[in-house]
Design a protein around this motif. Structure first.
Motif, mmCIF file in Angstrom:
data_model
loop_
_atom_site.group_PDB
_atom_site.id
_atom_site.type_symbol
_atom_site.label_atom_id
_atom_site.label_comp_id
_atom_site.label_asym_id
_atom_site.label_seq_id
_atom_site.Cartn_x
_atom_site.Cartn_y
_atom_site.Cartn_z
ATOM 1 N N ILE A 284 0.848 -1.201 0.000
ATOM 2 C CA ILE A 284 0.000 0.000 0.000
ATOM 3 C C ILE A 284 0.881 1.248 0.000
ATOM 4 O O ILE A 284 0.592 2.238 -0.670
ATOM 5 C CB ILE A 284 -0.955 -0.026 1.218
ATOM 6 C CG1 ILE A 284 -2.021 -1.105 1.002
ATOM 7 C CG2 ILE A 284 -1.617 1.330 1.440
ATOM 8 C CD1 ILE A 284 -2.806 -1.470 2.226
ATOM 9 N N SER B 32 1.976 2.469 -3.471
ATOM 10 C CA SER B 32 1.048 3.044 -4.445
ATOM 11 C C SER B 32 1.242 4.554 -4.510
ATOM 12 O O SER B 32 1.498 5.212 -3.501
ATOM 13 C CB SER B 32 -0.398 2.722 -4.056
ATOM 14 O OG SER B 32 -0.729 3.393 -2.886
ATOM 15 N N GLY B 33 1.147 5.064 -5.684
ATOM 16 C CA GLY B 33 1.345 6.499 -5.872
ATOM 17 C C GLY B 33 2.803 6.897 -5.913
ATOM 18 O O GLY B 33 3.138 8.075 -5.891
ATOM 19 N N ARG C 216 3.904 -3.403 -13.928
ATOM 20 C CA ARG C 216 3.464 -2.108 -13.394
ATOM 21 C C ARG C 216 2.992 -2.264 -11.953
ATOM 22 O O ARG C 216 2.340 -3.247 -11.595
ATOM 23 C CB ARG C 216 2.340 -1.535 -14.258
ATOM 24 C CG ARG C 216 2.863 -1.030 -15.586
ATOM 25 C CD ARG C 216 1.746 -0.450 -16.395
ATOM 26 N NE ARG C 216 1.196 0.748 -15.768
ATOM 27 C CZ ARG C 216 0.236 1.471 -16.305
ATOM 28 N NH1 ARG C 216 -0.295 1.131 -17.469
ATOM 29 N NH2 ARG C 216 -0.201 2.545 -15.704
ATOM 30 N N LEU C 217 3.334 -1.269 -11.134
ATOM 31 C CA LEU C 217 2.961 -1.286 -9.716
ATOM 32 C C LEU C 217 1.455 -1.395 -9.530
ATOM 33 O O LEU C 217 0.984 -2.073 -8.624
ATOM 34 C CB LEU C 217 3.430 0.007 -9.056
ATOM 35 C CG LEU C 217 4.782 -0.001 -8.346
ATOM 36 C CD1 LEU C 217 5.083 1.373 -7.811
ATOM 37 C CD2 LEU C 217 4.797 -1.015 -7.234
ATOM 38 N N SER C 218 0.726 -0.726 -10.418
ATOM 39 C CA SER C 218 -0.740 -0.717 -10.272
ATOM 40 C C SER C 218 -1.314 -2.131 -10.404
ATOM 41 O O SER C 218 -2.382 -2.415 -9.866
ATOM 42 C CB SER C 218 -1.369 0.205 -11.316
ATOM 43 O OG SER C 218 -0.957 -0.169 -12.616
ATOM 44 N N TYR C 219 -0.602 -3.032 -11.094
ATOM 45 C CA TYR C 219 -1.054 -4.418 -11.221
ATOM 46 C C TYR C 219 -0.488 -5.279 -10.094
ATOM 47 O O TYR C 219 -1.163 -6.167 -9.588
ATOM 48 C CB TYR C 219 -0.637 -5.010 -12.577
ATOM 49 C CG TYR C 219 -1.486 -4.504 -13.715
ATOM 50 C CD1 TYR C 219 -2.548 -5.279 -14.203
ATOM 51 C CD2 TYR C 219 -1.277 -3.261 -14.274
ATOM 52 C CE1 TYR C 219 -3.350 -4.812 -15.224
ATOM 53 C CE2 TYR C 219 -2.066 -2.780 -15.298
ATOM 54 C CZ TYR C 219 -3.101 -3.553 -15.775
ATOM 55 O OH TYR C 219 -3.910 -3.093 -16.787
ATOM 56 N N ILE D 53 0.270 -4.513 -7.008
ATOM 57 C CA ILE D 53 -0.330 -4.294 -5.685
ATOM 58 C C ILE D 53 -1.633 -5.095 -5.496
ATOM 59 O O ILE D 53 -1.726 -5.886 -4.554
ATOM 60 C CB ILE D 53 -0.543 -2.781 -5.418
ATOM 61 C CG1 ILE D 53 0.821 -2.092 -5.290
ATOM 62 C CG2 ILE D 53 -1.379 -2.528 -4.177
ATOM 63 C CD1 ILE D 53 0.772 -0.575 -5.347
ATOM 64 N N PRO D 54 -2.656 -4.945 -6.374
ATOM 65 C CA PRO D 54 -3.893 -5.697 -6.108
ATOM 66 C C PRO D 54 -3.722 -7.209 -6.188
ATOM 67 O O PRO D 54 -4.377 -7.941 -5.438
ATOM 68 C CB PRO D 54 -4.858 -5.205 -7.198
ATOM 69 C CG PRO D 54 -4.026 -4.592 -8.238
ATOM 70 C CD PRO D 54 -2.801 -4.078 -7.552
ATOM 71 N N PHE D 55 -2.832 -7.675 -7.068
ATOM 72 C CA PHE D 55 -2.649 -9.122 -7.197
ATOM 73 C C PHE D 55 -2.018 -9.716 -5.933
ATOM 74 O O PHE D 55 -2.478 -10.742 -5.431
ATOM 75 C CB PHE D 55 -1.804 -9.461 -8.434
ATOM 76 C CG PHE D 55 -2.626 -9.541 -9.689
ATOM 77 C CD1 PHE D 55 -3.123 -10.761 -10.135
ATOM 78 C CD2 PHE D 55 -2.946 -8.399 -10.409
ATOM 79 C CE1 PHE D 55 -3.915 -10.833 -11.276
ATOM 80 C CE2 PHE D 55 -3.733 -8.464 -11.548
ATOM 81 C CZ PHE D 55 -4.224 -9.684 -11.992
ATOM 82 N N LEU E 283 -2.043 -8.382 -2.944
ATOM 83 C CA LEU E 283 -2.996 -8.237 -1.833
ATOM 84 C C LEU E 283 -4.073 -9.321 -1.885
ATOM 85 O O LEU E 283 -4.463 -9.879 -0.857
ATOM 86 C CB LEU E 283 -3.655 -6.848 -1.876
ATOM 87 C CG LEU E 283 -2.822 -5.680 -1.350
ATOM 88 C CD1 LEU E 283 -3.556 -4.357 -1.561
ATOM 89 C CD2 LEU E 283 -2.497 -5.849 0.125
ATOM 90 N N THR E 284 -4.543 -9.628 -3.093
ATOM 91 C CA THR E 284 -5.574 -10.665 -3.232
ATOM 92 C C THR E 284 -5.047 -12.022 -2.783
ATOM 93 O O THR E 284 -5.722 -12.761 -2.047
ATOM 94 C CB THR E 284 -6.053 -10.743 -4.702
ATOM 95 O OG1 THR E 284 -6.473 -9.441 -5.114
ATOM 96 C CG2 THR E 284 -7.209 -11.707 -4.866
ATOM 97 N N VAL E 285 -3.824 -12.348 -3.199
ATOM 98 C CA VAL E 285 -3.218 -13.622 -2.773
ATOM 99 C C VAL E 285 -3.094 -13.661 -1.251
ATOM 100 O O VAL E 285 -3.373 -14.685 -0.609
ATOM 101 C CB VAL E 285 -1.829 -13.812 -3.445
ATOM 102 C CG1 VAL E 285 -1.090 -14.995 -2.840
ATOM 103 C CG2 VAL E 285 -1.981 -14.014 -4.937
ATOM 104 N N MET F 18 -4.977 -12.128 0.965
ATOM 105 C CA MET F 18 -6.313 -12.296 1.554
ATOM 106 C C MET F 18 -6.758 -13.759 1.480
ATOM 107 O O MET F 18 -7.281 -14.313 2.449
ATOM 108 C CB MET F 18 -7.328 -11.430 0.802
ATOM 109 C CG MET F 18 -7.177 -9.962 1.058
ATOM 110 S SD MET F 18 -7.560 -9.601 2.766
ATOM 111 C CE MET F 18 -7.342 -7.854 2.756
ATOM 112 N N TRP G 233 0.851 0.418 7.754
ATOM 113 C CA TRP G 233 1.064 1.547 6.839
ATOM 114 C C TRP G 233 1.276 2.841 7.629
ATOM 115 O O TRP G 233 2.189 3.611 7.350
ATOM 116 C CB TRP G 233 -0.121 1.700 5.885
ATOM 117 C CG TRP G 233 0.045 2.867 4.954
ATOM 118 C CD1 TRP G 233 0.906 2.963 3.899
ATOM 119 C CD2 TRP G 233 -0.631 4.125 5.018
ATOM 120 N NE1 TRP G 233 0.799 4.192 3.296
ATOM 121 C CE2 TRP G 233 -0.139 4.929 3.964
ATOM 122 C CE3 TRP G 233 -1.610 4.648 5.855
ATOM 123 C CZ2 TRP G 233 -0.597 6.224 3.723
ATOM 124 C CZ3 TRP G 233 -2.059 5.944 5.623
ATOM 125 C CH2 TRP G 233 -1.554 6.708 4.574
#
Lengths: 485, 160
Positions: A202, A205-206, A373-376, A378-380, A382-384, A386, A410
């Motif tokens: 997290i 990001s950004g 890319r970071l934008s991809y 991060i969610p992948f 995080l999903t794993v 979870m 964070w």
């Protein structure tokens, strides 16, 4: 079958270690749930393979981009990057790979010989001594970080306090707020996934589209790597010296590869005939750093196996894996499960040898990984995390813990609190409370009881000496390194 | 007790970091309230033996660290503004992660993961529809398949 997991583990470690910002501890935390249905030995071999791979993985961006992939590769960048700038990146990578593989091998060979005697010594320890050991480990973790001592102590104690939530040994409900989900306490594995992995992802990001913005810096050539391999093999005395320093530092609870690489680099520079060449592309600097950070892994395993105490973030996650398989490290584990202990050590020795081959293959593909890319990413990831957390707890407590710990981690990172100290506190909290309770019961609450425990008094004295020594030596090695680089 | 962080310097100009102090105070209050709740209901000393002194030391350390952070002023105002604007995206991601964690066990990890990936990508600026579709549907399907069919984990799923 246990061996099947080693090569994938090495690759995962290399990948995560090589991506700046994604630490070895993130890799181990993310893949920890995948070991849930494995037998104990393959599970630990898989995680230690990630650990071993990550040890060298951090050197790749340190050498090529001057960005240490992990905190343990900081000193690698001092000479590795100048080598790369002068067109010797292949040589630097080859040199680092051999130093890392030999360092890992050295650390585990030493572990093979000392784990049993250390365990025998540890059997003489009672609850007051074990409490001192727990305080020792936590204090060192709290002290040895980039934040202030106050933040380290606060973060470590926060972890201990979180670990006391739920039913106590005496049947008292603590901090559950009436929730039945909290009766078993905060699940430590999802908490450490949240604190280590989620919070760091997290945090990223950004911070740009890619982990490494410059496209040219993502490319890696393999041609001269073998030349570096040969150069490193020829410099075997330097490799062994760095490995010995790393192993010795790794044995001290709370002191890990982050300190070992700097201390070894400072020693190599002090003993070199041409110290002025350090920081300008001297391969001896890469050798000193990589051999020490890799060998400290074996040293850290001494305290994990013999005392059940993690020496750093990586071994803290291994301790979590031990707990997940209902195994508690310590003298009893060593005496009752010698076959597993020695299989583990020998397995890691083989891992070090395999690292040579896998590492060579890896550097070919490394540039493609940093192109994600970071934008991809991060969610992948995080999903794993979870899904893994749900797999561990079997309820929404796991994912909610990941999310909550991720948010807490964070904010902690944002204000400079070391989350590693919180995680170690979380893991050794139950042990610390158990030993404190037993000490209290044995002594009847009389503190003068300690005067009749000479080992405890000696250990307290050693604790003070160790912390003072570590603080002074870290300050010195950092100052020395900073002065000329 | 404490040492100054290396990457920050005291400056006479700039903003004090109130956020750090507020965070430190919140955590200090939280640990003290937790310790009080334990001590007030404890039946014997061993119930609070670790918690009470631990919470007191932690609260003191948090407040001390917060005060030290307050003394270290951000001497470049622009950096502070930039940091605050950058903080928006992580905060949204934290919110999405919390909602995903709470909702996934009920709506299924396959559907939940797909929506989570889609929203995360949108928040981070991805606008290409086929990339969004491929990443969210394909990614969620592959990950759910790996956990449910390959690793044999009993995840709540809707479609798989």
């Amino acid at each position: 079958m246990a061996w099947l997991v080693v090569i994938p583990g090495l690759f995962i470690g290399l990948i995560f270690g090589a991506i700046p910002g994604l630490s070895i501890s993130i890799a181990m935390a993310v893949f920890l749930p995948a070991t849930l249905y494995m037998e104990f030995l393959p599970a630990i071999l898989f995680l230690t393979a990630i650990f071993t791979g990550g040890g060298f993985g951090g050197a790749v961006p340190a050498i090529l981009m001057n960005i240490p992939g992990t905190s343990s590769a900081v000193a690698t960048a001092f000479d590795g990057y100048p080598m790369a700038r002068s067109g010797l990146h292949g040589e630097a990578l080859g040199t680092g790979l051999v130093a890392s593989a030999v360092g890992t091998l050295f650390g585990y060979v030493i572990l093979l010989f000392i784990v049993s005697p250390v365990a025998t010594l540890v059997l003489m320890l009672g609850p007051t001594e074990m409490l001192t050991v727990a305080i020792w480990g936590l204090l060192l973790i709290a002290v040895l970080n980039d934040a202030s001592i106050a933040k380290g102590v606060a973060a470590g104690l926060l972890g201990i306090l979180i670990s006391t939530i739920g039913y106590s040994d005496t049947g008292m409900m603590r901090g559950t707020f009436g929730s039945m989900y909290l009766l078993d306490g905060i699940p430590p594995i999802p908490a450490l996934i949240g604190l280590f992995a989620a919070s760091e992802l997290i945090n990223m990001s950004g911070c740009g589209d890619y982990l490494v913005a410059d496209r040219e810096l993502r490319k890696i050539r393999l041609g001269p790597i073998l030349k570096g391999v040969k150069a490193s093999l020829r410099a075997w005395p330097q490799v062994l010296r760095g490995s010995a320093i790393g192993t010795a530092i790794g044995i001290i609870p709370g002191v890990g590869a982050s300190v070992a690489n700097l201390a070894s680099y400072a020693a190599a520079k002090r003993l070199a005939r041409n110290p002025e060449s350090f920081g300008k592309g001297n391969p001896a600097g890469v050798i000193a750093s990589e051999s020490a950070n890799s060998s400290s892994e074996g040293g850290g395993m001494v305290t994990l196996l013999a005392l059940g105490l993690p020496g750093g973030a990586g071994t803290a996650i291994l301790l979590g894996a031990f707990a997940m398989h209902n195994v508690t490290g310590g003298p009893r584990f060593i005496s009752e499960s010698k076959d597993i202990v020695y299989a583990l050590i020998l397995g890691n020795i083989v891992q070090a040898i395999l690292l040579m081959g896998v590492g060579l293959i890896f550097v070919f593909g490394a540039s493609y990984i940093v192109k994600v890319r970071l934008s991809y990413l991060i969610p992948f990831v995080l999903t794993v995390s979870m899904m893994g957390a749900f797999a561990i707890t079997g309820s929404m407590v796991g994912p909610l813990t990941v999310a909550g710990a991720g948010a807490l981690g964070w904010v902690m990172r944002r204000y400079g609190y070391p989350v590693t100290a919180t995680v170690v506190g979380l893991l050794i909290g139950p042990m610390a409370e158990g030993e404190l309770t037993r000490s209290w019961q044995i002594s009847g609450g009389d503190p003068t009881f300690l005067l009749n425990r000479p080992i405890t008094l000696v250990m307290f004295a050693l604790l003070l000496v160790t912390i003072t020594f570590v603080l002074i030596s870290r300050k010195r090695s950092r100052a020395e390194v900073k002065y000329d680089v | 007790m404490s040492q100054m962080p290396h990457d920050q310097t005291e400056a006479s100009h700039g903003r004090p970091d109130w956020g750090a102090l507020i965070f430190a105070c919140l955590l200090a209050v939280a640990v003290l309230v937790f310790a009080w709740s334990v001590v007030s209901t404890a039946r014997r000393t061993t119930d609070w033996l670790l918690i009470a002194p631990g919470a007191m030391i932690a609260a003191f350390a948090f407040i001390y660290a917060g005060i030290v952070d307050l003394r270290i002023k951000r001497h470049v105002a622009d950096l502070a503004v930039k940091a605050r604007s950058e903080a928006a995206q992580p905060v949204i991601l934290i919110g999405l992660t919390c909602v995903f964690a709470g909702a996934a066990p009920f709506i299924g990890f396959d559907l939940g993961s797909g929506i989570f990936i889609l929203l995360c990508l949108l928040v981070q600026g991805e606008r290409c529809w086929w990339k969004l579709a491929l990443a969210s549907i394909g990614g969620a399907a592959v990950m759910s398949w790996v956990f449910v069919d390959l690793l044999m984990v009993r995840l709540p799923v809707i479609f798989l």
